[in-house]
Design an enzyme around this catalytic site. Structure first.
Site, PDB file in Angstrom:
ATOM      1  N   VAL A  11      42.537  16.114  27.706  1.00  0.00           N
ATOM      2  CA  VAL A  11      41.862  17.386  27.478  1.00  0.00           C
ATOM      3  C   VAL A  11      42.238  17.993  26.124  1.00  0.00           C
ATOM      4  O   VAL A  11      41.373  18.331  25.321  1.00  0.00           O
ATOM      5  CB  VAL A  11      42.183  18.379  28.623  1.00  0.00           C
ATOM      6  N   CYS A 266      41.938  13.924  38.357  1.00  0.00           N
ATOM      7  CA  CYS A 266      41.459  15.254  38.742  1.00  0.00           C
ATOM      8  C   CYS A 266      41.077  15.401  40.212  1.00  0.00           C
ATOM      9  O   CYS A 266      41.677  16.205  40.923  1.00  0.00           O
ATOM     10  CB  CYS A 266      40.297  15.653  37.847  1.00  0.00           C
TER      11      CYS A 266
END
Ligand SMILES: NC(=O)c1ccc[n+]([C@@H]2O[C@H](COP(=O)([O-])OP(=O)(O)OC[C@H]3O[C@@H](n4cnc5c(N)ncnc54)[C@H](O)[C@@H]3O)[C@@H](O)[C@H]2O)c1
Length: 445
Positions: A11, A266
């Site tokens: 990210v 995730c």
């Protein structure tokens, strides 16, 4: 604008590179000095399509910098992104120690106003925790410096992360401050040229939105996997069912593929974390618990089938494995189904000959050198001396293989397709036995 990003993972690095590409002046801080040194030497620590060129370009043009010096990072900008990991702790809650460590670091070094932007996926209430962490450290320093904490969850998909960051579907900003809203608007202005993608809300709703999005996607997958099991027992084909329900626009075709379970960094942890949050307020999140349980069971489907096909005797067998990463276009092996499968096969004395276009280095790093794992350079060489072929990841390279060659090379002509890449009848016409997910037949052999 000047921006600092803490964490150069999937990210942080992508976000930093994209912001620099928009023209902002970005410094990345990470505690991992190997990663920072690699980045300074043009080595990108992760595989993500399109990332290398934008990192190189913006680093070369001086808009993107890398450092392990947190003080330098804090000094650099008013806007401080937190993009560090939030892995699950032993009981499934999101572990906030990295996020709070960055909050302390910022508070320790700040000498001017800061907007702390939380990009990591964090449970509802974390912004308050970050705020009190910062206030505490400032209090011990005897300082009162203006600061804000804003929630700006990230929705990028690994494998398409650069494009997702350049052209996000939405930019969620959780804050009550008009000043912060204006700063965020300016920061993300390049994303909004075509139409406004900013959605402003209160901070708790922003934090929950991220979990709701991932849990919804995980639910779609587990739902289809549940239906695929029914299809097997009832003699139906999940691919027909998928097309049949996808045509209803209230359902749609997106994200309704049955397969051998979801993985990655995730979905598994975010579903668990939301269940944990629910438990903490004495709410029994029945649906989410089932989503997780169905996925857990689904990850065992391939091994189950292979074991039954070989009548429970896998000792001395070699299984060719196509695809190791948790999904295509990434080298990420976190929670990958291939790991569950390989570990079960090894326990039963089988060997694995595996090929993946990007994740072999990561696989080697995780498992080291072992006699029962051979990583080979092409999908064809994985078939050599193997008793069966298993597909775990739907990389494009596997979409249209030479079935005659597979038949001619495998010791036993059988394919276990964990991603329903092939048409069963077509495969069977080549003289191969075929077991997909929910394709109207379970292995009873
Ligand atoms: N990977 C994804 O697809 C994705 C998508 C959306 C949201 N997220 C969320 O974003 C967050 C980051 O995920 P990721 O996959 O990029 O993680 P990652 O594990 O790839 O990277 C985290 C980085 O943070 C660094 N770090 C840890 N402590 C630090 C500190 N004190 N200071 C500076 N750097 C530090 C680590 O060294 C590492 O490089 C998580 O909360 C995750 O849930 C991930």
């Amino acid at each position: 604008m000047k921006v600092t990003v803490f964490g150069v993972g999937y990210v942080g690095l992508v976000q930093a590179a994209v912001l620099a590409d928009f023209g902002h002046d970005v410094v990345c801080v990470d505690v991992d000095s190997d990663k920072i040194n690699d980045l300074k030497n043009g080595i990108i620590p992760i595989y993500e399509p399109g990332l290398t060129s934008i990192v190189e370009r913006n680093y070369g043009e001086g808009r993107l910098g890398f450092t392990t010096d947190a003080a330098e990072g804090v000094r650099h900008a008013e806007i401080q992104f937190i993009a560090v990991g939030t892995p699950p702790d032993e009981d499934g809650a999101a572990d906030l120690k990295y996020v709070l460590a960055v909050a302390s670091t910022i508070a320790t070094h700040m000498t001017s106003k800061k907007i702390i932007v939380d990009k990591s996926t964090v449970p509802v209430g974390t912004a308050d925790k970050v705020l009190s962490q910062v206030s505490e450290v400032l209090a011990t320093r005897g300082e009162a410096i203006e600061h804000y904490v804003v929630s700006n969850p990230e929705f990028l998909k690994e494998g398409a992360a650069v494009n997702d960051c350049m052209r996000p579907d939405r930019i969620i900003i959780g804050t009550a401050s008009e000043y912060v809203k204006a700063q965020m608007r300016e920061l993300y202005a390049p994303c909004n040229r075509n139409h406004d993608r900013m959605i402003f809300m209160d901070v708790r709703s922003a934090e929950l939105t991220k979990y709701a999005a991932n849990c919804m996607l995980a639910t779609k997958i587990s739902f289809m996997n549940e239906i695929s099991r029914l299809a097997e027992y009832l003699g139906a084909d999940i691919e027909n069912v998928r097309r049949g329900i996808g045509s209803d626009e209230r359902i749609g075709y997106h994200f309704i593929y049955a397969g051998c379970g979801y993985g990655g960094s995730c979905f598994p942890k975010d579903v668990q974390a939301l269940v944990h949050t629910a438990n903490s307020i004495n709410y029994d999140a029945q649906l989410l618990k089932s989503v997780e349980a169905v996925n857990y069971r689904q990850k065992e489907v391939l091994f189950d089938r292979i074991s039954r096909y070989f009548a429970g005797d896998l000792s001395g067998k070699t299984i060719a494995l196509w695809g190791l990463s948790f999904k295509p276009k990434t080298d990420d092996m976190r929670e990958a189904t291939s790991r569950v499968l390989m570990e079960s096969l090894w326990e039963q004395g089988a060997k694995v000959r595996a090929y993946d276009p990007e994740a072999m280095e990561e696989t080697q790093r995780i498992y080291g050198c072992r006699e029962d794992l051979e990583l080979v350079g092409t999908k064809e060489s994985a078939l050599q001396g193997a008793d069966a072929l298993v597909i775990c990841t739907e990389w494009k390279a596997f979409w249209a293989p030479d079935f005659d060659q597979i038949k001619g090379t495998l010791r036993q002509p059988v394919i276990f397709d964990g991603r329903n890449l092939y048409d069963p009848q077509q495969v069977e016409r080549h003289g191969l036995a075929y077991y997909g997910i929910g394709r109207g037949r379970s292995v009873s052999a």
